[in-house]
Design a protein around this motif. Structure first.
Motif, PDB file in Angstrom:
ATOM      1  N   GLU A  36       0.829  -1.205   0.000  1.00 27.99           N
ATOM      2  CA  GLU A  36       0.000   0.000   0.000  1.00 27.99           C
ATOM      3  C   GLU A  36       0.867   1.260   0.000  1.00 27.99           C
ATOM      4  N   VAL A  37       1.985   1.215   0.743  1.00 27.54           N
ATOM      5  CA  VAL A  37       2.889   2.358   0.789  1.00 27.54           C
ATOM      6  C   VAL A  37       3.639   2.493  -0.541  1.00 27.54           C
ATOM      7  N   MET A  38       4.155   1.387  -1.053  1.00 23.69           N
ATOM      8  CA  MET A  38       4.948   1.422  -2.284  1.00 23.69           C
ATOM      9  C   MET A  38       4.109   1.865  -3.482  1.00 23.69           C
ATOM     10  N   GLU A  39       2.844   1.482  -3.501  1.00 20.34           N
ATOM     11  CA  GLU A  39       1.994   1.760  -4.656  1.00 20.34           C
ATOM     12  C   GLU A  39       1.058   2.944  -4.438  1.00 20.34           C
ATOM     13  N   GLY A  40       1.277   3.684  -3.361  1.00 19.49           N
ATOM     14  CA  GLY A  40       0.394   4.799  -3.039  1.00 19.49           C
ATOM     15  C   GLY A  40       0.444   5.911  -4.074  1.00 19.49           C
ATOM     16  N   ASP A  41      -0.661   6.627  -4.181  1.00 15.28           N
ATOM     17  CA  ASP A  41      -0.771   7.761  -5.096  1.00 15.28           C
ATOM     18  C   ASP A  41      -0.523   9.027  -4.291  1.00 15.28           C
ATOM     19  N   TYR A  42       0.688   9.577  -4.389  1.00 15.56           N
ATOM     20  CA  TYR A  42       1.092  10.685  -3.535  1.00 15.56           C
ATOM     21  C   TYR A  42       1.148  12.000  -4.314  1.00 15.56           C
ATOM     22  N   ALA A  43       0.864  13.083  -3.584  1.00 13.18           N
ATOM     23  CA  ALA A  43       0.961  14.417  -4.178  1.00 13.18           C
ATOM     24  C   ALA A  43       2.419  14.743  -4.481  1.00 13.18           C
ATOM     25  N   THR A  44       2.642  15.645  -5.421  1.00 14.57           N
ATOM     26  CA  THR A  44       3.997  16.055  -5.788  1.00 14.57           C
ATOM     27  C   THR A  44       4.301  17.494  -5.361  1.00 14.57           C
ATOM     28  N   GLU A  45       3.296  18.186  -4.841  1.00 12.06           N
ATOM     29  CA  GLU A  45       3.516  19.532  -4.333  1.00 12.06           C
ATOM     30  C   GLU A  45       2.502  19.828  -3.226  1.00 12.06           C
ATOM     31  N   ALA A  46       2.898  20.702  -2.333  1.00 13.07           N
ATOM     32  CA  ALA A  46       2.019  21.104  -1.233  1.00 13.07           C
ATOM     33  C   ALA A  46       2.400  22.529  -0.832  1.00 13.07           C
ATOM     34  N   TYR A  47       1.649  23.091   0.110  1.00 15.92           N
ATOM     35  CA  TYR A  47       1.879  24.466   0.537  1.00 15.92           C
ATOM     36  C   TYR A  47       1.860  24.554   2.057  1.00 15.92           C
ATOM     37  N   ALA A  48       2.595  25.523   2.563  1.00 12.36           N
ATOM     38  CA  ALA A  48       2.412  25.939   3.954  1.00 12.36           C
ATOM     39  C   ALA A  48       1.320  26.998   3.961  1.00 12.36           C
ATOM     40  N   TYR A  49       0.543  27.050   5.035  1.00 11.44           N
ATOM     41  CA  TYR A  49      -0.591  27.974   5.113  1.00 11.44           C
ATOM     42  C   TYR A  49      -0.503  28.819   6.380  1.00 11.44           C
ATOM     43  N   GLU A  50      -0.851  30.073   6.218  1.00  7.88           N
ATOM     44  CA  GLU A  50      -0.958  30.978   7.355  1.00  7.88           C
ATOM     45  C   GLU A  50      -2.085  30.521   8.276  1.00  7.88           C
ATOM     46  N   ILE A  51      -1.867  30.628   9.579  1.00  2.92           N
ATOM     47  CA  ILE A  51      -2.929  30.410  10.562  1.00  2.92           C
ATOM     48  C   ILE A  51      -3.405  31.770  11.066  1.00  2.92           C
ATOM     49  N   LYS A  52      -4.669  32.042  10.879  1.00  4.76           N
ATOM     50  CA  LYS A  52      -5.213  33.341  11.265  1.00  4.76           C
ATOM     51  C   LYS A  52      -5.410  33.425  12.775  1.00  4.76           C
ATOM     52  N   GLN A  53      -5.168  34.605  13.325  1.00  2.00           N
ATOM     53  CA  GLN A  53      -5.408  34.821  14.745  1.00  2.00           C
ATOM     54  C   GLN A  53      -6.903  34.720  15.044  1.00  2.00           C
ATOM     55  N   GLN A  54      -7.217  34.069  16.151  1.00  2.00           N
ATOM     56  CA  GLN A  54      -8.616  33.823  16.503  1.00  2.00           C
ATOM     57  C   GLN A  54      -8.964  34.473  17.836  1.00  2.00           C
ATOM     58  N   ASP A  55     -10.199  34.904  17.943  1.00  2.00           N
ATOM     59  CA  ASP A  55     -10.700  35.566  19.143  1.00  2.00           C
ATOM     60  C   ASP A  55     -11.591  34.590  19.890  1.00  2.00           C
ATOM     61  N   ILE A  56     -11.159  34.166  21.081  1.00  2.86           N
ATOM     62  CA  ILE A  56     -11.939  33.179  21.834  1.00  2.86           C
ATOM     63  C   ILE A  56     -13.305  33.742  22.218  1.00  2.86           C
ATOM     64  N   LEU A  57     -13.402  35.040  22.423  1.00  2.00           N
ATOM     65  CA  LEU A  57     -14.691  35.624  22.815  1.00  2.00           C
ATOM     66  C   LEU A  57     -15.690  35.571  21.665  1.00  2.00           C
ATOM     67  N   LYS A  58     -15.190  35.737  20.445  1.00  2.38           N
ATOM     68  CA  LYS A  58     -16.069  35.614  19.276  1.00  2.38           C
ATOM     69  C   LYS A  58     -16.538  34.170  19.122  1.00  2.38           C
ATOM     70  N   PHE A  59     -15.624  33.222  19.370  1.00  3.88           N
ATOM     71  CA  PHE A  59     -15.974  31.799  19.313  1.00  3.88           C
ATOM     72  C   PHE A  59     -16.975  31.463  20.408  1.00  3.88           C
ATOM     73  N   LEU A  60     -16.754  31.999  21.606  1.00  2.79           N
ATOM     74  CA  LEU A  60     -17.672  31.786  22.722  1.00  2.79           C
ATOM     75  C   LEU A  60     -19.064  32.293  22.375  1.00  2.79           C
ATOM     76  N   GLU A  61     -19.135  33.431  21.703  1.00  6.33           N
ATOM     77  CA  GLU A  61     -20.424  33.989  21.300  1.00  6.33           C
ATOM     78  C   GLU A  61     -21.188  33.010  20.403  1.00  6.33           C
ATOM     79  N   SER A  62     -20.486  32.383  19.451  1.00  5.98           N
ATOM     80  CA  SER A  62     -21.124  31.424  18.548  1.00  5.98           C
ATOM     81  C   SER A  62     -21.604  30.194  19.309  1.00  5.98           C
ATOM     82  N   VAL A  63     -20.772  29.697  20.225  1.00  8.26           N
ATOM     83  CA  VAL A  63     -21.133  28.510  21.004  1.00  8.26           C
ATOM     84  C   VAL A  63     -22.335  28.799  21.897  1.00  8.26           C
ATOM     85  N   ALA A  64     -22.308  29.934  22.588  1.00 11.89           N
ATOM     86  CA  ALA A  64     -23.405  30.300  23.487  1.00 11.89           C
ATOM     87  C   ALA A  64     -24.712  30.447  22.720  1.00 11.89           C
ATOM     88  N   ARG A  65     -24.645  31.037  21.541  1.00  5.35           N
ATOM     89  CA  ARG A  65     -25.845  31.212  20.728  1.00  5.35           C
ATOM     90  C   ARG A  65     -26.417  29.851  20.316  1.00  5.35           C
TER      91      ARG A  65
END
Length: 342
Positions: A36-65
């Protein structure tokens, strides 16, 4: 985020290597590579991605709602050792609990109906022991399409923006009863336990970025400075509706940062070369190789803590006295160096 979990993982791996090292054997083995490893279909390129800053209070608002709870009813606490901020709510009338937390930038959400923590444990035991007791059958109290719609509604209510795939499995009351007896040493005739002996749907949500999965296997020690974060969302449904939900390691994704060329065969060769310098005492095989997006947490991660980076996750399985022990290897797709997580 449970820092004790990462400590336990470290101890398990150390004990495993200690156990295999001191066994008496008659001959050494070599690392084999599964077809399965030897015959796997693997990607040939990938990207690093930015992680956006998150506001826990905004998330809390969604959960509470979503849970129809006033945000002011959540109690704040913090755990400085793991850089955690947490907001907790508990209903005295229904025994329902809701939690929202943030470790560094990563968000987590938990819900439990009527102190039903055992449903969370049941699902974990089934997964961790690879128990073959789930089916694709539909249960009497709801169709799988109805459950999927509920999960999608919750994902949207929480404001989760990642790609996702929902997996739904059925477990009968009979199987739950057997599991409680064998793994928890609990009898169903106990009044407090009997309510858990019921048909249920186990739901797992897997997240991805541009078709490449986000890592769902946690490893490392936060206090030691680096953790391979897991992003998972698991839920349990019974005839009473949603019994528990557990989301951890959620990060919002921003822009692509850089393109990285991939060579799966080179990674396989790196793993082979590593094991060529190790005395292997038992049958050992590279059974899985997967490209995942990984977020690193901890004081030693520097700029990586602000990125999802593409990483190869290899699983090497070793047979010892009829028992299979897995070892997990993370290799940075850009630097082609193994990540040190202990």
């Amino acid at each position: 985020m449970n820092k004790n979990f990462y400590k336990i993982m470290s101890v398990v791996v150390i004990l495993f290597f200690s156990y295999t090292k001191f066994q008496t054997v008659n001959a050494s083995s070599e690392l084999s590579i599964s077809s399965e490893v030897m015959e796997g279909d693997y990607a040939t390129e990938a990207y690093a991605y930015e992680i956006k800053q998150q506001d826990i209070l905004k998330f809390l608002e969604s959960v509470a709602r979503h849970h129809d709870v006033d945000e002011g009813e959540f109690e704040y606490s913090s755990i400085p050792e793991v850089s955690m901020d947490r907001y907790s709510y508990f209903s005295e009338s229904s025994n329902d609990s809701v939690q929202v937390s943030q470790v560094e930038n990563s968000l987590a959400y938990g819900y439990t109906r009527n102190n039903g923590y055992m449903f969370y444990d049941i699902q974990n035991v089934i997964k961790e022991n690879n128990l073959d007791i789930t089916t694709d059958d539909e249960l009497g109290f709801a169709t799988k399409d109805e459950i999927q719609q509920e999960v999608e509604n919750l994902i949207h209510s929480l404001g989760i923006e990642l790609e996702y795939a929902i997996n739904i499995q059925s477990v009968t009351a009979e199987e739950v009863n057997n599991l409680l007896d064998e793994y928890f040493n609990l009898e169903a005739n106990n009044e407090e336990i009997s309510r858990f002996v019921t048909d249920l749907y186990m739901v797992s949500v897997n997240f991805s970025i541009d078709g490449i999965p986000i890592n769902s296997f946690a490893m490392g020690d936060y206090e030691a400075g680096v953790v391979a974060e897991d992003t998972v969302f698991q839920l349990t449904f019974t005839e009473n509706g949603l019994e528990n939900a557990d989301l951890r390691g959620y990060n919002a994704v921003g822009e692509k940062q850089k393109e990285i060329n991939l060579d799966s065969q080179e990674i396989i060769s790196l793993i082979e070369n590593k094991y060529a310098n190790i005395i292997i005492l038992n049958e050992t095989q590279l059974t899985s190789l997967e490209l995942v997006n990984l977020h690193l947490l901890g004081s030693k991660t520097s700029e990586e803590s602000e990125l999802y980076i593409p990483v190869w996750l290899g699983i090497i399985e070793q047979e010892v006295d009829g028992v299979t022990y897995p070892t997990y290897v993370f290799i940075d797709a850009e630097t082609k160096k193994e990540l040190t997580l202990f």
